[in-house]
Design a protein around this motif. Structure first.
Motif, PDB file in Angstrom:
ATOM      1  N   GLY A 222       0.835  -1.150  -0.033  1.00 22.65           N
ATOM      2  CA  GLY A 222       0.025  -0.120   0.084  1.00 22.65           C
ATOM      3  C   GLY A 222       0.861   1.332   0.028  1.00 22.65           C
ATOM      4  N   GLU A 223       2.001   1.359   0.076  1.00 21.67           N
ATOM      5  CA  GLU A 223       2.974   2.434   0.416  1.00 21.67           C
ATOM      6  C   GLU A 223       2.931   3.034  -0.951  1.00 21.67           C
ATOM      7  OE1 GLU A 223       7.429   3.669   1.381  1.00 21.67           O
ATOM      8  OE2 GLU A 223       7.001   1.550   0.769  1.00 21.67           O
ATOM      9  N   ARG A 224       2.906   2.844  -2.300  1.00 19.16           N
ATOM     10  CA  ARG A 224       2.716   3.687  -3.465  1.00 19.16           C
ATOM     11  C   ARG A 224       1.465   3.966  -3.580  1.00 19.16           C
ATOM     12  NH1 ARG A 224       1.286  -0.010  -7.788  1.00 19.16           N
ATOM     13  NH2 ARG A 224       1.068  -2.137  -7.137  1.00 19.16           N
ATOM     14  N   HIS A 225       0.537   3.600  -2.729  1.00 20.08           N
ATOM     15  CA  HIS A 225      -1.166   3.984  -3.106  1.00 20.08           C
ATOM     16  C   HIS A 225      -1.618   4.927  -2.051  1.00 20.08           C
ATOM     17  CE1 HIS A 225      -1.907   0.841  -6.107  1.00 20.08           C
ATOM     18  NE2 HIS A 225      -1.195  -0.032  -5.395  1.00 20.08           N
ATOM     19  N   GLY A 226      -0.682   5.053  -0.936  1.00 17.37           N
ATOM     20  CA  GLY A 226      -0.848   6.392   0.140  1.00 17.37           C
ATOM     21  C   GLY A 226      -1.762   5.657   1.243  1.00 17.37           C
ATOM     22  N   LEU A 227      -1.459   4.235   1.449  1.00 18.12           N
ATOM     23  CA  LEU A 227      -1.850   3.385   2.682  1.00 18.12           C
ATOM     24  C   LEU A 227      -1.030   3.948   4.017  1.00 18.12           C
ATOM     25  CD1 LEU A 227      -3.713   1.347   4.018  1.00 18.12           C
ATOM     26  CD2 LEU A 227      -1.495  -0.171   3.464  1.00 18.12           C
ATOM     27  N   VAL A 228      -1.776   4.553   4.999  1.00 16.86           N
ATOM     28  CA  VAL A 228      -1.032   4.795   6.335  1.00 16.86           C
ATOM     29  C   VAL A 228      -1.772   4.047   7.346  1.00 16.86           C
ATOM     30  CG1 VAL A 228      -0.635   7.194   5.565  1.00 16.86           C
ATOM     31  CG2 VAL A 228      -2.686   6.662   6.858  1.00 16.86           C
ATOM     32  N   PRO A 229      -1.040   3.638   8.325  1.00 17.87           N
ATOM     33  CA  PRO A 229      -1.640   3.143   9.666  1.00 17.87           C
ATOM     34  C   PRO A 229      -2.575   4.256  10.265  1.00 17.87           C
ATOM     35  CG  PRO A 229       0.569   3.586  10.169  1.00 17.87           C
ATOM     36  CD  PRO A 229       0.523   3.905   8.482  1.00 17.87           C
ATOM     37  N   ALA A 230      -3.596   3.650  10.749  1.00 15.58           N
ATOM     38  CA  ALA A 230      -4.547   4.725  11.597  1.00 15.58           C
ATOM     39  C   ALA A 230      -4.915   4.362  12.894  1.00 15.58           C
ATOM     40  CB  ALA A 230      -5.814   5.008  10.559  1.00 15.58           C
TER      41      ALA A 230
END
Length: 371
Positions: A222-230
């Motif tokens: 997900g890093e290249r898709h903008g995924l972040v831990p929340a």
């Protein structure tokens, strides 16, 4: 000296959260990530790309046996025997007086197998109540909360992040459905459910210790898709914008589903008795009709649970939840008001420390994703 027995329990992802710089707090007896940096940034990432949540504090109770469906029809207010295999249902468990003990999601995994997912603080109560209510039915009830980790990926890019990591045809999984698949090579229950108002999936990992493998694979993809831990803060503002009730705020044991304006979840048409039926039938006739409405502040002062809602100076309700809305850029809140109250007229305010804060009344949800 602190009592080790009273220390919060850690999920299998604790080290992952610590490495990511999470602020960990005691939530419902669990050590959970409140935020990793900015809760506003995490919230916006879920709305615009995707966020990854650790929900391993939730409870999972499995019912298996020839009378699993009948046992749940008796134990809960919903008509669970009518749920098809592979589908899920939102429902509630009440006490004999009709008070809500918890709101639940129930997955039907097979003809004789269900998984009941309870809120973290209520999981022991729900597990004990299900075991007691299942007596006399040919069914086994097992509290498997300690055996599971639960990870949620939520947001408009959830599908493209998850797709390369699973054997599931994600387009074939409908909303409120769940099937056994693999994610990152691990066997999971993959469900298209969530608590943010966005599309996404909840991933039940068993055994719980395998969760870091799934989490790390999702973060890498997900890093290249903008995924972040929340964390929990973003989860709360997301669910509020989506108009979703939270147990302990919009729902309590002092309220029946009818008091909460959610009488639609009670299925009187199912055959036979169920716990709380008599009290709920009475409540369906006598409960004061109410509805949950949204409030948007015109100013910047925060709105909080417990503050009074007034129309033309007369109290008409009490806030159940309140927080700043990153999407709207204003404080928002939810409140119960009389069901026949005309909210299209009058000046509405919230009593914030003795001073009226002007608000607009809106229909829920505050936010609805684009199809």
């Amino acid at each position: 000296m602190s009592d080790p027995a009273s220390a919060p329990r850690a999920t299998a992802l604790r080290e992952v959260h610590e490495k990511a710089g999470a602020t960990l707090v005691d939530f419902a007896g669990w050590l959970m990530p409140l935020r990793y940096g900015s809760e506003t940034a995490e919230h916006k990432a879920v709305r615009e790309a995707a966020g990854l949540f650790d929900l391993s504090h939730m409870g999972e109770i499995r019912l298996t046996g020839p009378q699993a469906a009948e046992a749940l029809d008796f134990a809960l207010v919903g008509h669970l025997s009518r749920v098809k295999v592979g589908r899920a249902r939102y429902t509630m468990i009440t006490d004999a007086g009709g008070g809500v003990l918890d709101d639940l999601i129930v997955y039907r995994l097979g003809e004789e197998e269900y998984l009941v997912v309870a809120n973290a603080a209520n999981a022991p109560v729900v597990a004990a109540a299900l075991a007691e209510r299942a007596e006399g039915f040919d069914v086994e009830v097992a509290d498997e909360s300690a055996d599971h980790s639960l990870i949620a990926i939520q947001g408009p890019r959830a599908v493209e992040i998850l797709a390369p990591l699973t054997d599931a045809d994600l387009d074939g999984i409908r909303y409120y459905a769940g099937y056994e698949h693999t994610v990152a090579g691990q066997p999971v229950l993959l469900a298209r459910t969530g608590y943010t108002g966005e599309d996404g999936f909840e991933i039940f990992v068993r055994p719980a210790a395998k969760a870091p493998l799934v989490w790390d694979a999702l973060m890498a993809e997900g890093e290249r898709h903008g995924l972040v831990p929340a964390g929990l803060s973003a989860r709360d503002t997301l669910r509020m914008e989506a108009g979703m009730p939270l147990y302990g705020q919009e729902l309590t044991a002092e309220l029946t589903p009818f008091d909460a304006g959610l009488g639609r979840v009670v299925k009187f048409e199912k055959e036979g008795d169920f716990v709380g039926r008599g009290a709920l039938e009475e409540a369906s006739r006598t409960a004061r009709p109410r509805r949950l409405v949204g409030l948007v502040a015109r100013g910047r002062r925060p709105l909080r649970k417990g503050q009074d809602v007034l129309r033309d100076g007369e109290t008409v309700g009490t806030l159940t939840s309140g927080a700043p809305s990153p999407t709207l850029g204003r404080p928002i809140a939810m409140a119960y008001v009389d069901g026949d109250l005309d909210t299209s007229t009058g000046a509405f305010t919230v009593d914030v420390r003795g001073r009226g804060e002007d608000v607009d009344v809106v229909e829920l949800p505050f936010y609805k994703r684009q199809p």
